[in-house]
Design an enzyme around this catalytic site. Structure first.
Site, PDB file in Angstrom:
ATOM      1  N   THR A  44       4.178  -7.114   3.788  1.00 49.68           N
ATOM      2  CA  THR A  44       3.784  -8.284   4.798  1.00 49.68           C
ATOM      3  C   THR A  44       4.146  -9.423   4.605  1.00 49.68           C
ATOM      4  OG1 THR A  44       1.368  -6.958   5.608  1.00 49.68           O
ATOM      5  CG2 THR A  44       2.238  -9.510   6.139  1.00 49.68           C
ATOM      6  N   TYR A  58       2.150  -6.942  13.444  1.00 45.89           N
ATOM      7  CA  TYR A  58       3.372  -6.885  13.378  1.00 45.89           C
ATOM      8  C   TYR A  58       3.985  -5.791  12.933  1.00 45.89           C
ATOM      9  CZ  TYR A  58       1.093  -7.186   9.422  1.00 45.89           C
ATOM     10  OH  TYR A  58       0.422  -7.499   7.975  1.00 45.89           O
ATOM     11  N   THR A 124       0.197  -6.055   0.738  1.00 49.41           N
ATOM     12  CA  THR A 124      -0.974  -6.022  -0.272  1.00 49.41           C
ATOM     13  C   THR A 124      -2.192  -5.249  -0.085  1.00 49.41           C
ATOM     14  OG1 THR A 124      -2.538  -6.644   1.753  1.00 49.41           O
ATOM     15  CG2 THR A 124      -1.211  -8.849   0.621  1.00 49.41           C
ATOM     16  N   ASP A 125      -1.922  -3.726   0.725  1.00 49.84           N
ATOM     17  CA  ASP A 125      -3.084  -2.502   0.485  1.00 49.84           C
ATOM     18  C   ASP A 125      -2.831  -2.383  -0.586  1.00 49.84           C
ATOM     19  OD1 ASP A 125      -2.213  -1.437   3.472  1.00 49.84           O
ATOM     20  OD2 ASP A 125      -2.995  -3.295   3.039  1.00 49.84           O
ATOM     21  N   LYS A 197      -7.736  -6.082  -3.591  1.00 48.69           N
ATOM     22  CA  LYS A 197      -8.231  -6.909  -2.103  1.00 48.69           C
ATOM     23  C   LYS A 197      -9.102  -5.915  -1.452  1.00 48.69           C
ATOM     24  CE  LYS A 197      -5.548  -6.121   2.510  1.00 48.69           C
ATOM     25  NZ  LYS A 197      -4.553  -5.436   3.281  1.00 48.69           N
ATOM     26  N   GLU A 317     -27.332   7.855 -14.772  1.00 52.65           N
ATOM     27  CA  GLU A 317     -27.429   9.059 -13.855  1.00 52.65           C
ATOM     28  C   GLU A 317     -26.874  10.286 -14.325  1.00 52.65           C
ATOM     29  OE1 GLU A 317     -28.379   5.803 -10.573  1.00 52.65           O
ATOM     30  OE2 GLU A 317     -27.916   8.433 -10.642  1.00 52.65           O
TER      31      GLU A 317
HETATM   32  N1  DGL Z   1       1.090  -2.459   5.613  1.00 56.96           N
HETATM   33  C1  DGL Z   1       0.310  -2.818   4.676  1.00 56.96           C
HETATM   34  C2  DGL Z   1       0.921  -2.967   3.058  1.00 56.96           C
HETATM   35  O1  DGL Z   1       1.986  -3.548   2.939  1.00 56.96           O
HETATM   36  C3  DGL Z   1      -0.019  -4.418   4.988  1.00 56.96           C
HETATM   37  C4  DGL Z   1      -0.410  -5.586   4.174  1.00 56.96           C
HETATM   38  C5  DGL Z   1       0.367  -6.574   3.567  1.00 56.96           C
HETATM   39  O2  DGL Z   1       1.418  -6.248   2.648  1.00 56.96           O
HETATM   40  O3  DGL Z   1      -0.315  -6.971   3.897  1.00 56.96           O
HETATM   41  O4  DGL Z   1       0.512  -2.989   2.316  1.00 56.96           O
END
Ligand code: DGL
Length: 360
Positions: A44, A58, A124-125, A197, A317
């Site tokens: 992003t 986007y 961020t993913d 995240k 567990e």
């Molecule tokens: N498609 C996600 C990625 O590239 C977008 C999220 C982001 O980068 O914040 O990780």
């Protein structure tokens, strides 16, 4: 009276000129700026939307690295910055092969005496997986900082420009050295080991259950804690001796989860299964038999938890000693998957694996 006043002022002026004037003449020349390389992979932070109102709708991975850098002219005030476009992808599409390619480039740059710090712009993913992988396999004390953004640069109140500025400032700071790979997001300086995240729609998306290491404000680092787990220079793993990573699968625990997924992972050739268990890494009784069979066939079984915070206790567990299983300690399933894959490049002894999970 006036004469006395003038005399005192004259003596004071002569004193100040002598002392401060000397001080001014010997003012220290500004320290040379650090050389920071920005490795761009997409995400992003390189995204673009149709309008400024599109903060969540986007296309990721559109803006090239030189445009990202040019979009923050203030970078030139804090470092000598140059960019390389390693990939241009959304980070959910990262593969083991891309992880290895990126880490090898980071390692090569870290060995270059002309490079003082490295910033990686990333979606961020899966940013948390990449940052943990790098902290496990890149042997350097130089700052390596992974950064992303939650809004594309085309959106109102986009966070990417300040995140990039902060990341370069952290990478350029001498006091960032030796702290392992760092994540910089939303003015936080986070450990690449245990941060990730935690919110999927806000700019304060990243954090760690153990807290941030520090903050970055107006280009200055403020540190409050340091990592205690082994990393980078102290790691027994080295990207220079890794070419591929073994397949590790995550099986997500839930009520009535069945055994299909674990069975399929075993049949597909997974060398380890990360069980993302309910609670403290709990395993349903019907799943235990399946995992025991997989263990007997050589697949490593590692108990993590779907619960975001806390850590899985060995032999709670489930009797891990008896089953020859491993617990992931405080690592969430996606981090445990990275460590398992790296560890399996060196050992398939579950006792050694457990040591590694206690250590990194
Ligand atoms: N498609 C996600 C990625 O590239 C977008 C999220 C982001 O980068 O914040 O990780």
């Amino acid at each position: 009276m006036l004469l006395v006043h003038r005399l005192i002022r004259g003596v004071a002026a002569a004193f100040l000129a002598t002392h401060f004037g000397a001080f001014a003449q010997t003012a220290v020349a500004p320290a040379p700026k650090a050389n920071v390389v920005v490795l761009a992979t997409g995400g992003t932070i390189a995204g673009a939307g149709a309008s400024a109102a599109n903060s969540a709708t986007y296309q990721a991975a559109k803006v090239p690295v030189d445009k990202l850098i040019a979009g923050v002219p203030e970078l030139a005030d804090i470092a000598n910055v140059r960019g390389e476009q390693v990939f241009q992808i959304a980070s959910e599409s990262f593969t083991n092969e891309k992880l290895v390619t990126l880490a090898k480039r980071v390692s090569a740059l870290a060995k270059d005496p002309g490079v003082d710090g490295i910033v990686i712009t990333h979606g961020t993913d899966t940013l948390e997986e990449t940052s943990f992988f790098l902290t496990l396999v890149v042997h350097t004390d130089k700052p390596i900082v992974v950064v992303g953004s939650m809004r594309p640069g085309t959106a109102m109140s986009a966070d990417g420009t300040l995140n990039l500025y902060d990341a370069v400032a952290v990478a350029a700071a001498k006091d960032s050295r030796g702290k392992g790979v760092l994540i910089v997001m939303n003015d936080d300086i986070l450990s690449g080991r245990d941060s990730g995240k935690r919110i999927n729609i806000k700019t304060n998306a990243f954090g760690s259950q153990w807290g941030a290491l520090g903050s970055i404000v107006e280009g200055k680092t403020y540190w409050f804690r340091a990592p205690v787990k082994r990393h980078t220079m102290a790691s027994e793993f080295d990207i220079d001796s890794i070419t591929t990573l073994p397949m590790v699968s995550i099986v997500y625990g839930s009520g009535e989860m069945g055994t299909t997924i674990a069975d399929a992972a075993g049949k597909a050739g997974a060398k380890a299964i990360i069980h993302a268990g309910t609670g403290n890494g709990s395993v349903p009784d019907y799943e235990v038999e399946t995992l025991k069979k997989l263990r007997a066939s050589g697949v490593q079984i590692i108990r993590s938890a779907r619960v975001p915070d806390g850590f899985v206790l060995r032999n709670s567990e489930q009797p891990d000693d008896k089953y020859d299983w491993v617990v992931a300690h405080d690592l969430n399933p996606q981090k445990a998957k990275i460590l398992a894959a790296v560890a399996l490049t060196k050992t398939s002894d579950p006792r050694e694996l457990q040591r590694i999970f206690w250590t990194y």
